[in-house]
Design a protein around this motif. Sequence first.
Motif, PDB file in Angstrom:
ATOM      1  N   ASP A  76       0.852  -1.190   0.000  1.00 25.16           N
ATOM      2  CA  ASP A  76       0.000   0.000   0.000  1.00 25.16           C
ATOM      3  C   ASP A  76       0.887   1.240   0.000  1.00 25.16           C
ATOM      4  O   ASP A  76       1.064   1.911   1.006  1.00 25.16           O
ATOM      5  N   VAL A  77       1.510   1.512  -1.126  1.00 23.80           N
ATOM      6  CA  VAL A  77       2.368   2.685  -1.304  1.00 23.80           C
ATOM      7  C   VAL A  77       2.105   3.256  -2.691  1.00 23.80           C
ATOM      8  O   VAL A  77       1.504   2.583  -3.541  1.00 23.80           O
ATOM      9  N   PRO A  78       2.543   4.469  -2.972  1.00 26.34           N
ATOM     10  CA  PRO A  78       2.346   5.033  -4.322  1.00 26.34           C
ATOM     11  C   PRO A  78       3.015   4.184  -5.391  1.00 26.34           C
ATOM     12  O   PRO A  78       4.020   3.515  -5.154  1.00 26.34           O
ATOM     13  N   GLU A  79       2.468   4.245  -6.581  1.00 28.31           N
ATOM     14  CA  GLU A  79       2.977   3.440  -7.680  1.00 28.31           C
ATOM     15  C   GLU A  79       4.342   3.937  -8.145  1.00 28.31           C
ATOM     16  O   GLU A  79       4.635   5.132  -8.107  1.00 28.31           O
ATOM     17  N   TYR A  80       5.146   2.983  -8.570  1.00 31.51           N
ATOM     18  CA  TYR A  80       6.421   3.307  -9.209  1.00 31.51           C
ATOM     19  C   TYR A  80       6.139   4.065 -10.504  1.00 31.51           C
ATOM     20  O   TYR A  80       5.127   3.830 -11.167  1.00 31.51           O
ATOM     21  N   GLY A  81       7.016   4.940 -10.871  1.00 33.01           N
ATOM     22  CA  GLY A  81       6.768   5.777 -12.040  1.00 33.01           C
ATOM     23  C   GLY A  81       6.933   5.034 -13.355  1.00 33.01           C
ATOM     24  O   GLY A  81       8.036   4.583 -13.688  1.00 33.01           O
ATOM     25  N   TYR A  82       5.837   4.897 -14.093  1.00 27.84           N
ATOM     26  CA  TYR A  82       5.880   4.389 -15.469  1.00 27.84           C
ATOM     27  C   TYR A  82       5.485   5.546 -16.376  1.00 27.84           C
ATOM     28  O   TYR A  82       4.400   6.127 -16.223  1.00 27.84           O
ATOM     29  N   TRP A  83       6.332   5.879 -17.331  1.00 28.79           N
ATOM     30  CA  TRP A  83       6.096   7.085 -18.112  1.00 28.79           C
ATOM     31  C   TRP A  83       6.225   6.827 -19.609  1.00 28.79           C
ATOM     32  O   TRP A  83       7.042   6.008 -20.039  1.00 28.79           O
ATOM     33  N   SER A  84       5.408   7.544 -20.361  1.00 28.45           N
ATOM     34  CA  SER A  84       5.541   7.540 -21.818  1.00 28.45           C
ATOM     35  C   SER A  84       5.986   8.923 -22.259  1.00 28.45           C
ATOM     36  O   SER A  84       5.553   9.936 -21.709  1.00 28.45           O
ATOM     37  N   GLU A  85       6.908   8.971 -23.237  1.00 27.63           N
ATOM     38  CA  GLU A  85       7.506  10.236 -23.653  1.00 27.63           C
ATOM     39  C   GLU A  85       6.592  10.992 -24.622  1.00 27.63           C
ATOM     40  O   GLU A  85       5.862  10.406 -25.415  1.00 27.63           O
ATOM     41  N   MET A  86       6.666  12.318 -24.506  1.00 28.77           N
ATOM     42  CA  MET A  86       6.007  13.198 -25.465  1.00 28.77           C
ATOM     43  C   MET A  86       7.112  13.911 -26.252  1.00 28.77           C
ATOM     44  O   MET A  86       8.243  13.451 -26.299  1.00 28.77           O
ATOM     45  N   LYS A  87       6.834  15.038 -26.830  1.00 28.27           N
ATOM     46  CA  LYS A  87       7.832  15.710 -27.660  1.00 28.27           C
ATOM     47  C   LYS A  87       8.911  16.369 -26.813  1.00 28.27           C
ATOM     48  O   LYS A  87       8.699  16.723 -25.654  1.00 28.27           O
ATOM     49  N   ASN A  88      10.086  16.562 -27.400  1.00 28.33           N
ATOM     50  CA  ASN A  88      11.221  17.200 -26.731  1.00 28.33           C
ATOM     51  C   ASN A  88      11.016  18.701 -26.672  1.00 28.33           C
ATOM     52  O   ASN A  88      10.678  19.337 -27.668  1.00 28.33           O
ATOM     53  N   LEU A  89      11.245  19.287 -25.483  1.00 31.22           N
ATOM     54  CA  LEU A  89      11.016  20.720 -25.305  1.00 31.22           C
ATOM     55  C   LEU A  89      12.255  21.545 -25.611  1.00 31.22           C
ATOM     56  O   LEU A  89      12.159  22.691 -26.037  1.00 31.22           O
ATOM     57  N   LEU A  90      13.463  20.979 -25.353  1.00 33.79           N
ATOM     58  CA  LEU A  90      14.687  21.745 -25.587  1.00 33.79           C
ATOM     59  C   LEU A  90      15.208  21.466 -26.991  1.00 33.79           C
ATOM     60  O   LEU A  90      15.327  20.320 -27.410  1.00 33.79           O
ATOM     61  N   SER A  91      15.537  22.522 -27.711  1.00 32.25           N
ATOM     62  CA  SER A  91      16.118  22.387 -29.043  1.00 32.25           C
ATOM     63  C   SER A  91      17.574  22.830 -28.990  1.00 32.25           C
ATOM     64  O   SER A  91      18.077  23.223 -27.934  1.00 32.25           O
ATOM     65  N   ASP A  92      18.269  22.758 -30.113  1.00 32.42           N
ATOM     66  CA  ASP A  92      19.663  23.196 -30.154  1.00 32.42           C
ATOM     67  C   ASP A  92      19.755  24.649 -29.721  1.00 32.42           C
ATOM     68  O   ASP A  92      18.955  25.497 -30.129  1.00 32.42           O
ATOM     69  N   ARG A  93      20.753  24.949 -28.923  1.00 34.35           N
ATOM     70  CA  ARG A  93      20.896  26.309 -28.384  1.00 34.35           C
ATOM     71  C   ARG A  93      22.326  26.531 -27.942  1.00 34.35           C
ATOM     72  O   ARG A  93      23.109  25.592 -27.836  1.00 34.35           O
ATOM     73  N   GLN A  94      22.670  27.744 -27.661  1.00 38.70           N
ATOM     74  CA  GLN A  94      23.952  28.077 -27.056  1.00 38.70           C
ATOM     75  C   GLN A  94      23.843  27.920 -25.534  1.00 38.70           C
ATOM     76  O   GLN A  94      22.785  28.161 -24.948  1.00 38.70           O
ATOM     77  N   TRP A  95      24.953  27.531 -24.928  1.00 37.61           N
ATOM     78  CA  TRP A  95      24.981  27.314 -23.478  1.00 37.61           C
ATOM     79  C   TRP A  95      26.041  28.220 -22.864  1.00 37.61           C
ATOM     80  O   TRP A  95      27.135  28.372 -23.410  1.00 37.61           O
TER      81      TRP A  95
END
Length: 932
Positions: free
Chosen positions: A752-771
């Motif tokens: 009786d504990v919270p579920e382990y994280g199972y995740w499905s990916e959506m689109k990438n938010l970060l694009s190529d950029r200068q750092w």
Amino acid sequence: MKKNLLVILIASFCAGTLSAQSVSWPEVTVEAKPAARWWWMGSAVDAANLTHNLEAYSKAGMGTMEITPIYGVQGNDTNDIQFLSPQWMQMLRHTESEAARLGMKIDMNTGTGWPFGGPEVSIEDAACKLLIEEYTLKGGERLKEKVEVTDEKQRPYARLARLMAFRVLTDSSTPKEQKAVRCYNLTSKLIEGKLNWKAPKGEWRLIAAFVGKTFQKVKRSAPGGEGYVMNHFSAKAVSGYLGRFERAFAGQTTDGSAGTPTAYPHNFFNDSYEVYGADWTDDLFEQFARRRGYKLEEHLPEFLSQERTETTRRIVSDYRETLAELLQENFTRQWTDWAHKHGSRTRNQAHGSPGNLIDLYATVDVPECEGFGLSDFGISGLRKDSLTRPNDSDLSMLKYASSAAHIAGKPFTTSETFTWLTEHFRTSLSQCKPDIDLMFVSGVNHTYFHGTTYSPVQAAWPGWKFYASIDMSPTNNIWRDAPAFFDYITRCQSFLQMGQPDNDFLVYLPVYDMWDEQGGRLLLFDIHKMARRAPRFIEAVHRIYDAGYDMDYISDNFIRNAMCQDGKILTSGGVSYKALVVPGARLMPADVLEKLLQLADEGAMIVFLEQYPEDVPGLNSLYGRRAEFNNVLAQIKEREGKGNVIFGTDYVRTLAATAAVPEDMKTTFGLSIIRRSNPEGHHYFISALKAEDTEGWVPLAVQARSAMLYNPMNGTSGKARLRQNNGRTEVFLQLASGESVILKTFDSQEVDVPEYGYWSEMKNLLSDRQWGFRFVEATPAVGATPDSVSLGSWTELAAEGARHTMGTACYTTTFTVKNPADAGEWMLDLGDVRESARVRINGQEVATLFAVPYRCLAGKYLRAGVNTLEVEVTNLPANRIADMDRRNVPWRIYKDANIVNIHYKKDNYGKWEPVPSGLLGPVCLIPMQPLQ
């Protein structure tokens, strides 16, 4: 009535719910933390620097240090301390005291360098070898020359053990000659080397067997540890050797006066058996006769023959068995009993020895295996270095130590870990993780790094270094992020030390086949030659493992002491197995085969793969033992398919007929696993040592009502998705290539504990950029760098020193998230990192990432609007050391093996091209939704 109802209600509640301890991570003990071999160069240690070193190890998360003194540093002779001297023992007492203060433990090599030996080992007690001299006589002749060894170096020390005369028979020999006395023992007819004997009629071959010396000295010895290697087959020599330690720990000085006693260490350690050419001992002829039932000296022509006739093979096998017993009894057992007498334990690497590895490992308290080289599992995104050597210790080799520990009921299996993964200064934490996972699935549950070197604060970089990599020490800049790796190991080992082994099968180790088939006389089972020593056995192990099962090896002696309990085979160590598998063994003692018949009749499952054993080993009473063997074998064959005896050549089909259920994790999903049992159910260590990701419902070989998943990389956990399908319990797993997880199942209780994280990916938010870019640490210092860069290796920057610096650079960027709650979770994936990274978001520490995939969950650190991401990346020291070699900076300052390469040759790192360093990317921030 009300009282009974209350008891029933309480019992029902307890059966269906779990305590917090049941679902939390196991308690961390000192043994759960990683340990390391700690080389003391020249034993040139002092109290202040010992404390400094130990505090650094403790702070990073290490638990046990094993002291192994070795050769010293050039020009530092005045600071060297003689091994076991009063000053050395004072340093040991300080070390033990500081370790206790820091919650650590101290092990100690029972010697310096390797193998055991030293100044108090007399030539009489030194390692021995057989020397043979031969002469010929004809009837009526007397031997004119003196019977002595021709090797002048051996002459002062060689002792004649036997002089035997053998009648030379030819095709033309008469029946009378063939029936005449075959041999004479002439040893007593020698007076000061002159033989007083006239040869009878015929031709005679005289064989003189001398006990000579190998003259081997201790390898890589420390001051006060120089001297001959002892005779491991001699009880007297071993006892005398250990006496030196007793006197030192009791505080006795060389003049006999009393000093300060010292506490014995947690464990005494013995490195891999590297006693070269030691194939004899003073009383071997007598021991052979007592143990094998006939006189070896009467069979010297066959024993020495280069032609591998059946008789020669049988005699040589008997000789090898005798050596194995002498090593176990006179060295391994005596050493262990001695340690127990003083409240200590023994840790031993049995590989390399001429003994039965299972019996030798099981004789000590802590069996230890050894990795040697880098494994290649094809893990996605894991960089490959050109300067590596393949791992000689695959799963089949690593399992000797853990098998012995399991069947003998030993709680720990240790490993010499990361020996020669790559060249010096080129090993990354990401390369270490797959090989530590291999250790874990092979049964190791207490790793010892190989290793770390005591180095004083005042020593110039790179500090004091041992010649063999890896360098897991504070002067290596991978140390900056090593605590995260150490935490990973600790979390894994806390589970792997819990409960009991739960392997399916016992697999018979066909050591008599090896002793019979291998050429020569002395046979050493070292890790570099096992593929040649036992090719069929290794193939069988992998076929059983690939069929979805796991196993422990069992020796003849452990079979003799096994019993059947509830249809399972119970070893003397208290661990049970579903069946005993004999994989294609040809030779087996009759009493062992009879024991298998007895176990089968009592209800245990016995499986013969490929063939039944066909004969007994050894020479003595061959026909009687063979008749007994054949009688038992006939009874076993009669039971085939009718009771508990199974025979087959198809591994998968034959093993499926046992009660064991194969793990689909292996067969279908290609995962590497080990399973253990605990009072509430089972727990698995699971590693994706493969190129592909894993996602799906995975059938388990055990039944469960509920389960937990634990992420050893970050310490998170949660309830696993579980379902029942076609009579099998299935768990849903999501693992990227290279990832690992711990699964704990519960037989009858509901989590009786919270579920382990199972995740499905959506689109990438970060694009190529200068750092944004700056060095946090850099040695040597780097000239002016641009304020912003594209992702890539900093060695490509135009800044002065960027190609050869060792350090840490910080990459910074900002990004906007309209509403973090729009996604169930956010995954930060750094892509290619060279070599480890600390991640901060909005000023908060998120994770230290050291292995592929370099990614972490970041959702709780995000805020609506602008967010700041900082990634501090630490590289390897390879570029710095290469630059030092190009500039001829003298850092190789050691007396013995003054830093060699993976091929044990002198080398110069100045020819190395710059190793990529920094954040190579691409970096992705990925919104995730709960997987439905």
